[in-house]
Structure formats: structure tokens, C-alpha cells
Design a protein around this motif. Structure first.
Motif, PDB file in Angstrom:
ATOM      1  N   GLU A 117      -7.959   0.655   2.070  1.00 47.86           N
ATOM      2  CA  GLU A 117      -7.469  -0.406   0.894  1.00 47.86           C
ATOM      3  C   GLU A 117      -7.108  -0.961   0.937  1.00 47.86           C
ATOM      4  OE1 GLU A 117      -9.219  -0.125  -3.397  1.00 47.86           O
ATOM      5  OE2 GLU A 117      -8.425   1.587  -2.561  1.00 47.86           O
ATOM      6  N   LYS A 118      -6.936  -2.175   0.720  1.00 47.25           N
ATOM      7  CA  LYS A 118      -5.836  -3.203   0.439  1.00 47.25           C
ATOM      8  C   LYS A 118      -4.810  -2.492  -0.692  1.00 47.25           C
ATOM      9  CE  LYS A 118      -4.983  -8.028   0.226  1.00 47.25           C
ATOM     10  NZ  LYS A 118      -6.050  -9.732   0.224  1.00 47.25           N
ATOM     11  N   GLN A 119      -4.059  -2.799  -0.795  1.00 50.23           N
ATOM     12  CA  GLN A 119      -2.877  -2.663  -1.415  1.00 50.23           C
ATOM     13  C   GLN A 119      -2.527  -3.647  -1.101  1.00 50.23           C
ATOM     14  OE1 GLN A 119      -1.403   1.531   0.204  1.00 50.23           O
ATOM     15  NE2 GLN A 119      -2.378   2.172  -2.033  1.00 50.23           N
ATOM     16  N   TYR A 120      -0.721  -3.719  -2.595  1.00 55.64           N
ATOM     17  CA  TYR A 120       0.076  -5.306  -2.153  1.00 55.64           C
ATOM     18  C   TYR A 120       1.072  -3.521  -3.069  1.00 55.64           C
ATOM     19  CZ  TYR A 120      -3.738  -7.521  -3.401  1.00 55.64           C
ATOM     20  OH  TYR A 120      -5.088  -8.261  -3.083  1.00 55.64           O
ATOM     21  N   VAL A 121       2.516  -4.418  -2.358  1.00 59.48           N
ATOM     22  CA  VAL A 121       3.602  -3.901  -2.162  1.00 59.48           C
ATOM     23  C   VAL A 121       4.806  -4.770  -2.242  1.00 59.48           C
ATOM     24  CG1 VAL A 121       5.539  -2.511  -0.963  1.00 59.48           C
ATOM     25  CG2 VAL A 121       3.247  -2.472  -0.267  1.00 59.48           C
ATOM     26  N   LEU A 122       5.667  -4.743  -3.623  1.00 59.97           N
ATOM     27  CA  LEU A 122       6.318  -5.197  -3.995  1.00 59.97           C
ATOM     28  C   LEU A 122       7.898  -5.202  -2.843  1.00 59.97           C
ATOM     29  CD1 LEU A 122       8.238  -7.644  -5.387  1.00 59.97           C
ATOM     30  CD2 LEU A 122       8.891  -5.768  -7.706  1.00 59.97           C
TER      31      LEU A 122
END
Length: 922
Positions: free
Chosen positions: A115-120
Motif C-alpha cells: 500500500e502506498k505510504q508517505y514518508v517525511l
């Protein structure tokens, strides 16, 4: 040294860094959250901190709100972020995309559900690079380039000396050229680029190099086309494509990019913050701009980036060609000597490392980009390479010729000299004058071997046309460049520009290209078909040569600028002859040497009636005298100021002239040319007492009372040459120095007119072809840098400074005792009176004998303390003389950035113990 003064001086930037009077609270919180810089963690940020102003221009408060709900390097899905922020998915998803587009966020799919995840990301050190991957963003917000630069400097200045081998999860890590270690059975998977490409099979994207683009905006570009040098793999590939920072490439395209990088001498690096099971990019780095390589080079701490390998030279195979030296990004290889001194082998110094001593700014190498381009140790190297103005790899091509590798030898020569067949006939052979073998018996016949090798160029089927190697992944360059003058300097400049990927246009006012090679050197020394053959190589490389066009008269510089030309290399030579300033020199029968030789080269059937007097003692005067005999002069006498052993002409040239019947009179200068009815009838000479003053300057002194009168019908003045500028510089800011020479920077050849560069005789005054050829190559370097936006003309530039070894302090234990080989003469040609060149080339057997006489003076020397194990040197060596060895396996240890202090602290403690209690150096 204050960190505020290096390396970013805001006063020198072409833009202003915006700093809010009232800093935005949310941006300050975010900056403090994503930084790993200790001072910025321990106090509130201000508008002066890069963590603030680097984000403020691009990041809105709404974006900051979302980012502050995340944790650094902790992936979150859209549903998780919806829950954390309270925003709807429809509202949040476009915002997350915009945050990713500007470079604030990354993507991750490495989870069970894919699943697409966002990372800082953590922005210190390095991740500010994502803010610098789109040119329009850099142009609109140039402060992001300074942000990137600061974020790869400030967090590291106090810690780099404490970083253990492997880099401790900080920044990037050198990965060797694959073929340099493919037979190394000690290697491990993660040391091979192929391992990582297979791991992310089918998931590659090429993107612009953020270092190349950001450094250019800072005014320190390297001249490379920035496109496609960075290869994102896996999740990063998708991220680059989705956020319009890159495009997908297949496996073969990746290999092509890697090969192109190696051809240009760029270093492969992989990301080094996720441990040994993950990388997200493979970069191809130019040390002149790379912020990752800078961490080890500037702070003098190679542990930050080096691979597990160290280059070592197999001295018996090394021929000091210098290719490894020229391309080593770390300056770890320099030229030294192979011969022992009277006190034994030379002991070469090693770079100091921070392993056992305190380390601070006084240990840094601020000018590393320039210092990495030092060519040889102070103790010197092979005299032949040092003495040659073009610094050709003499020892290297002699070895290749000895091995029968004639084409390879020709290619090696052309790295520095595009006209070896020409120079094999007319060079003044400073390499031979310096040859160590000359201290034993006679110098190696270097030029004769070169002439043999270069015979390949005279046949269209065997001539060597070099590959075009632009520092670009998009083919050649489109910038239009004009070379004015098709002599050796101009043609050399055009050659090396073409090799770099340009298609320069050469403007020549004469009917044929070649300059003085065609219009000043008699055919019995240099047949015109030899020049034509080597000039044809340039045409095959894409150089356009327009003859019969005089710039200044037929077309002006301004008109060429309007046609799109962005730079000019002016190399029109010294085409005029000087007069003596004595009575009678305007009479019929008086001619300058330049004018006479031009007439002879145009028409070998030209007749000289009666007796001829040649005034001058240089090689040109010798050419005039010998040509006069061939043109039927009844008698030819030379008169010069110098005594025979001090004549500017070479001893060989003088000897040949005397053998052909020229009469030489030394110690005389012209007082008056006698005329009758406007025609020459004789010359009055006065005795020259001395030529030079006490300081060695030309200042002849005469005895006016001692004279002699020489009857003649022809007088040829060979006392100097002049530059005929015509209207070329009209309206230009180019300034002239003594003798009408153009003023220019001694390193870059740039004049007061920024787009005008000069080289050859118009800059130095009359010199030899090889000097002009060397100048042409340097002109090409400058022009390439000039036409590429915001590129420095000097940073990281090879100064071409070589030192000769001490020939009086070498021990020659054994060597081939053969005598010097001499080429024969063609008996079917009247060598004394014909304009055909009667000199043969050496035979293949003679070449074998002659090359065996080389003493092999020089060799490359590697400083293992500076080597970063990239393997670029191995791709340039054609003698299998330098190889990588896995001496530092600990440097392949990759850890996650979250675990960096687990790696740093033990190493730091051991280092402190060594510093406090270790054995002190005497």
C-alpha cells in the motif's frame, strides 16, 4: 575558521536568501523536527537557520500542519494520515501530492499490503536534494540550493572525524566500478552494482542530478548536463515518475548511463541510510559538485564515503601515462618515479587521517577540488611527460608500440595531441631534450616512434577517430561555438570540443586549413597531405571548417553572435613578418620570411634569381634559406646576431642547412640594405658584440666601426613575426599587450570580452606547433565551461603542472644497451634540392629496438589514505597496472541512520583512547 564563511558566502550569491522578519511558527517547528543538526535541536530556530529559510519559501502552513502530524522516516498510509490530521481523503490526497512534488515527502510501498505510504524524510544531512530535483523550482526558489549545501555541511562539521568505516548510516557510500571487482572472490553482494539492480529488477527511473543543478545555481557548476545521472530504484523510481522528477528506464538504459559515467570519470554512489537490505538510488557523481563526496573530501575523513577497496599500482606494469591521475576524484593517485635514487626508493608521503589525532577545521581541505587535481609528487616524474607542453604520455605510447599495440598507442597520443603525424615531422622534441636516457648515451628517438605510430592517420581506413564522450545522457551539446583560425591551436580546440560533444565551426581566411602548418612550413619537412589527413579526422568528428572567410572583414563577431554563437576561440597566429627598421628595406627584392614561405608553399615552382641573403638565426630563417636553394638561388648566405652554439634554430636544422650548401655567418646584424634603381644590390652588416644584457634580455650591442658589405639580389628578413588582427577586434573589449598579443587570463585564456578566448601565438607570441596544440586543448576546457550555465572556469581544473625527477639522483641498475635508431632517407629523392620529404619512418624492427631503450622512469603512486575505492582509475588504465584490493572490508558495513550512534559511539571511544594514550609520532 568560522563555519559562517565556508563554504557558503551569501554576499557572493547571485540571489538573496529570503528571511522572514517574523518567522512562521509552524515552519520553525517543522525545521526543528526534520533536522539532525545538534545545535538546531537544542535551541529555538531563527530566520537565519537554513532549516527555516530552506522550507519557508515552498512549504505552506497547511503542509506544515500535516507534516507535523508525521514522524521522521515513519511511513504512513493515506487512511492513517486522514485519522491523524482530521482532513478528508479528498482534501488530503492532493495536498500530499503537492508536498511530494516539491520534495517534502517521499513514497514507500514496502509493506505487507504493498500500500502506498508517505514518508517525511530527515532533511539533515542530504534529503534537501529532493527540493533541488526540478529546475523550475530551483529557478523560482534559488534558496533551496543554499539549503541543500548547508544541510550537507553544518550537521557534519563536528562529527565526520568520529564516523567509523562504512559511514554509520550517514549520506551516501561509494560503490566500485563493477568490472574492477568482478573477479574479486572476497567481495560481498552489496559491493556490486549488479546486486542492487537485480534486487530492484524492473524498477528504475532516471532523474536529474540535484547536486549538478544546485551547484550551478550557486555559480559553481561543473559543466555537465544534469539530466539522468541519478538512478532511483524500487519505490524511489515510482516516486520520481509520479512527482515528475524523473522517467522510467530499463536495465539496458541503466547500464548505458553507468558506462557513460565511467567514461567521464564519475563516481558511483549508493544511498547509505537504510542498512544493507535497502537503497533507493545509485548516483553518478562529479567530485567538483557532489555534496555527498564533499563530506569526506572537505573534512578529510574518507570513512564517510569510501568503499571496501583500495587501489594499488603494479609498478612493473605502470608507464606513468597519467590517466589514473587525471581521473582520480580523490586525488589519491599522483605521478612519481619508478627509478631508485642513490638513497633507495623514493618514500612518498601519505595524507594524515583522523584516526589517532584531534581533528578540526585546521585539518580540513577547503580547496579539495583543486588540490585533487595535482598531477605529481614534488620529487617529480618522467622528464619526457614533464617537458612536453602537451604532457603526452610518452612512456605509455612507447610501451604500447613495443607491444605492437599501434592503434592503442595512437589513441593514447591523441588524448593530448590530435596531430601526431604532423608533430612526428616538425616537433622541436623537448621530450627528447629532457629524456633521462640522454644522460647515459643518446635520448630515445621519441618523435621517430610517434611518427611511425601516426602513419595510421594517413590512411582513411586505419586512422583513429576518437569516440565522442559528452558529460551528458542526451547526446551532444547544442551551443554554437566559433573557432577563428585553422592553425594548430584553433584546430586543437575544435578537436577537443568535438570530443566533448560540440559541433564547432572553424573560420579560416585562407583556402586551406592548417595555418602555418600549410602556409609556413616547407613540404620537404611537412607534406601537405599529412596535414590534410589529420584535419579530415576533425570533419569526421563533426567539425565544420569554413575556408575563405575572414572574421572582421567578411563577418563580424557581433554578426556571429546574432547567428547564435555563444563563444569564440581566436587563434589566428602570427601571420605577418617584421621589418628590420634599416634603410633600404622597402626595395624590390626584400621580403619577410613569412611572406616568402607563404609564396613557396603556394607555388613550389617559384624561382629565386641570383644570390640570397637571409637575416635571422631561428628555425624559420633556416626554412627560408633551404627553400631558397630549392627555388634556384645561386648562393644562399645566412647572417645572425648569435654565435652558432647560441642560435635559436635547432642544431639539427642548422646541420642540415649547412650540408645542403647554406653559408652561415654568425655575429652580424644589418645596418643598411643597398639599392640601385629601387632594387636590392647588397647588404651592409655591422659586428654584433653581444646579444643579451646581464639580465638575459634581448639587447644587442654593436661595433658600428666593424662592417662588411655582402652583394646580393634577394634579402629575406626572418627577425620576427607579427599579428595581423585586421578588423577582427573592432568594437571588442579585448585588450592587447606587447607585440600586439591579446591579453587573457593565464589559466583560462579568457579575455576582457567574456565570450572571447584566445590561444596559440596570438597569446604567447611565436612558438611551436606543440605549444599551440596544448593551448587549444585548454581553450576547449574553458569554452565548454563557459557555455554551460553558471559553470566555474577554474574549480577542479587540472592545472597541468608536472615536475621532472632529479636525473642526477637516479640509479640505473640495468638497461637495454642498443644504440639510437635513425630512420633512413629515400634515395630516389634529391634531399638537398627537392621539395618532397625524403625522410622515411622507422621500420617495425627499429621501433622494437628503440622502444626497448626507454628506461621507464615514471610510475603512478597511490596514497591509500586518500583512496575512496571507486575503481575509476582501473577503467582508464590500459596496462593492467592499477587494481582494486579489498583491504577494508569493514567499509562495507551498512547501518540504518536510526542506528548511527550505535556505530559511532564505540568507534568514537576507541579513537579518543588512541588520541590520549596512543603512541605519539616523533
Amino acid at each position: 575558521m568560522s563555519q559562517t564563511h565556508f563554504p557558503l558566502d551569501e554576499s557572493k550569491l547571485s540571489f538573496s536568501i529570503p528571511k522572514d522578519e517574523k518567522p512562521r511558527e509552524k515552519i520553525m517547528k517543522l525545521g526543528q523536527m526534520i533536522t539532525d543538526r545538534v545545535p538546531a535541536k537544542l535551541r529555538p530556530l531563527t530566520a537565519e537557520d537554513p532549516e527555516y529559510w530552506g522550507l519557508a519559501g515552498l512549504v505552506t502552513d497547511e503542509m506544515a500542519d500535516v507534516a507535523l502530524k508525521m514522524k521522521v522516516r515513519k511511513p504512513m498510509t493515506l487512511p492513517q494520515l486522514v485519522k491523524a490530521t482530521g482532513k478528508s481523503a479528498e482534501e488530503l490526497e492532493p495536498l500530499l501530492y503537492q508536498m511530494s512534488y516539491i520534495g517534502l515527502l517521499e513514497y514507500n510501498w514496502e509493506n505487507e499490503r504493498r500500500e502506498k505510504q508517505y514518508v517525511l524524510p530527515m532533511f539533515v544531512p542530504g534529503s534537501a536534494e529532493f527540493f533541488n530535483m526540478q529546475k523550475h523550482q530551483i529557478d523560482e526558489h534559488p534558496e533551496v540550493t543554499a539549503f541543500f549545501e548547508r544541510m550537507t555541511f553544518l550537521p557534519l562539521e563536528h562529527i565526520t572525524a568520529m564516523v567509523p568505516p562504512g559511514g554509520a548510516g550517514i549520506g551516501m557510500h561509494v560503490i566500485p566500478v563493477e568490472k574492477a571487482i568482478e573477479t574479486e572472490n572476497q567481495s560481498v553482494d552489496i559491493e556490486h552494482i549488479s546486486h542492487w539492480l537485480k534486487k530492484y529488477d524492473g524498477k528504475y527511473a532516471a532523474s536529474p542530478c540535484s547536486c549538478r543543478m544546485s551547484r550551478a545555481k550557486l555559480g559553481e557548476g561543473c559543466g555537465d548536463d544534469p539530466e539522468d545521472w541519478c538512478i532511483g530504484v524500487g519505490d524511489m523510481a515510482d516516486y520520481l515518475v509520479e512527482t515528475k522528477k524523473g522517467h522510467y528506464v530499463d536495465y539496458d538504459e541503466v547500464l548505458h548511463i553507468l558506462k557513460r559515467a565511467e567514461d567521464n570519470g564519475f563516481v558511483h554512489q549508493i544511498t547509505n541510510i537504510d542498512g544493507e537490505n535497502k537503497i533507493f538510488a545509485i548516483c553518478n557523481c562529479n567530485v567538483n559538485i557532489c555534496n555527498a563526496l564533499r563530506t569526506s573530501q572537505l573534512f578529510n575523513t574518507p570513512n564517510m564515503s569510501r568503499s571496501a577497496y583500495v587501489a594499488k599500482v603494479e609498478t612493473e606494469n605502470c608507464v606513468a601515462c597519467g590517466r589514473c591521475v587525471e581521473y582520480c576524484p580523490a586525488g589519491a593517485v599522483k605521478l612519481g618515479q619508478k627509478l631508485c635514487t642513490k638513497n633507495g626508493p623514493v618514500q612518498y608521503p601519505r595524507k594524515e587521517l583522523p584516526d589517532k589525532i584531534k581533528w578540526g577545521p585546521e585539518k580540513w581541505d577547503i580547496d579539495y577540488r583543486d588540490k585533487n587535481r595535482i598531477n605529481c609528487y614534488d620529487t617529480g616524474t618522467a622528464p619526457c611527460k614533464t617537458a612536453c607542453p602537451a604532457h603526452i604520455a610518452v612512456q605509455g605510447y612507447l610501451k604500447m608500440a613495443a607491444q605492437g599495440r599501434y592503434r592503442d598507442a595512437l589513441a593514447l597520443i591523441k588524448k593530448e595531441n590530435p596531430f601526431p603525424a604532423v608533430c612526428g615531422r616538425v616537433c622541436n622534441r623537448r621530450c627528447e631534450d629532457a629524456c633521462t636516457r640522454g644522460t647515459v648515451d643518446q635520448a630515445v628517438a621519441i618523435d621517430a616512434v610517434k611518427k611511425f605510430i601516426a602513419q595510421q592517420d594517413l590512411n582513411a581506413q586505419t586512422r583513429y577517430v576518437p569516440p565522442i564522450v559528452p558529460p551528458s545522457n542526451r547526446g551532444g551539446f547544442d551551443q554554437k561555438i566559433a573557432v577563428i583560425g585553422a592553425g594548430p591551436a584553433g584546430l586543437s580546440c575544435a578537436y577537443y570540443l568535438a570530443e566533448k560533444g560540440y559541433r564547432p565551426t572553424v573560420f579560416e581566411k585562407n583556402e586551406k586549413p592548417g595555418g602555418m602548418l600549410v602556409y609556413g612550413i616547407p613540404s620537404y619537412k611537412l607534406e601537405k597531405d599529412v596535414v590534410a589527413a589529420e584535419v579530415d579526422v576533425l570533419r569526421q568528428m563533426g567539425v565544420e571548417i569554413r575556408c575563405g572567410v575572414e572574421v572582421g572583414r567578411d563577418v563580424t563577431l557581433d554578426e556571429l553572435r546574432k547567428q547564435g554563437y555563444q563563444a569564440f576561440y581566436v587563434a589566428i597566429g602570427c601571420q605577418g613578418g617584421r621589418r628590420a627598421g634599416v634603410p633600404g628595406e622597402e626595395a624590390a627584392g626584400v621580403m619577410t620570411a613569412v611572406e616568402f614561405l607563404r609564396n613557396v608553399c603556394a607555388d613550389e615552382h617559384l624561382r629565386v634569381q641570383g644570390r640570397a641573403v637571409v637575416i635571422g638565426g631561428g628555425n624559420v630563417a633556416i626554412d627560408v634559406a633551404r627553400s631558397s636553394l630549392r627555388c634556384g638561388a645561386q648562393q644562399v648566405e645566412m647572417y645572425c646576431l648569435e654565435q652558432q652554439n647560441a642560435m635559436p634554430a635547432s642544431a639539427e636544422e642548422v646541420s642540415e642547412a649547412l650540408e645542403e650548401g647554406v653559408l652561415l655567418n654568425c655575429g652580424w646584424g644589418p645596418k643598411e640594405i643597398l639599392t640601385d634603381g629601387g632594387k636590392v644590390v647588397g647588404v651592409v652588416f655591422k659586428r654584433c658584440v653581444s646579444v643579451l644584457d646581464e639580465a638575459g634580455r634581448f639587447a644587442p650591442v654593436y661595433n658600428e666601426e666593424e662592417t662588411m658589405t655582402v652583394p646580393c639580389e634577394n634579402v629575406f628578413l626572418s627577425i620576427g613575426q607579427s599579428i595581423e588582427w585586421g578588423e577582427l577586434l573592432q568594437g571588442s573589449r579585448v585588450e592587447l599587450a606587447g607585440g600586439g598579443r591579446a591579453k587573457a587570463d593565464a589559466l583560462t585564456y579568457q579575455t576582457a570580452e567574456p565570450d572571447v578566448f584566445v590561444g596559440g601565438d596570438v597569446y604567447t607570441g611565436p612558438k611551436f606547433a606543440i605549444d599551440a596544440i596544448a593551448a587549444g586543448k585548454e581553450g576547449a576546457v574553458s569554452i565548454h565551461r563557459f557555455v554551460q550555465p553558471n559553470t566555474s572556469l577554474t574549480i577542479g581544473r587540472n592545472r597541468r603542472d608536472f615536475k621532472e625527477l632529479n636525473k642526477a639522483d637516479v640509479v640505473l641498475e640495468s638497461y637495454d644497451t642498443s644504440s639510437r635508431q635513425e630512420a633512413g632517407m629515400d634515395a630516389s629523392i634529391d634531399a638537398a634540392r627537392s621539395f618532397r620529404d625524403a625522410h622515411k619512418t622507422l621500420t617495425e624492427e627499429q621501433v622494437r629496438k628503440e622502444t626497448a631503450r626507454c628506461l621507464g622512469c615514471g610510475a603512478s603512486v597511490v596514497d591509500p589514505n586518500k583512496c575512496i575505492g571507486c575503481g575509476i582509475c582501473t577503467t582508464k588504465c590500459e596496462f593492467d597496472a592499477i587494481r582494486l584490493h579489498r583491504d577494508l572490508p569493514e567499509c562495507s558495513k551498512m547501518v540504518r541512520t536510526e542506528d548511527k550512534f550505535k556505530a559511532i559511539l564505540p568507534y568514537m571511544i576507541k579513537r579518543e583512547i588512541k588520541i590520549r594514550f596512543g603512541k605519539k609520532e616523533p
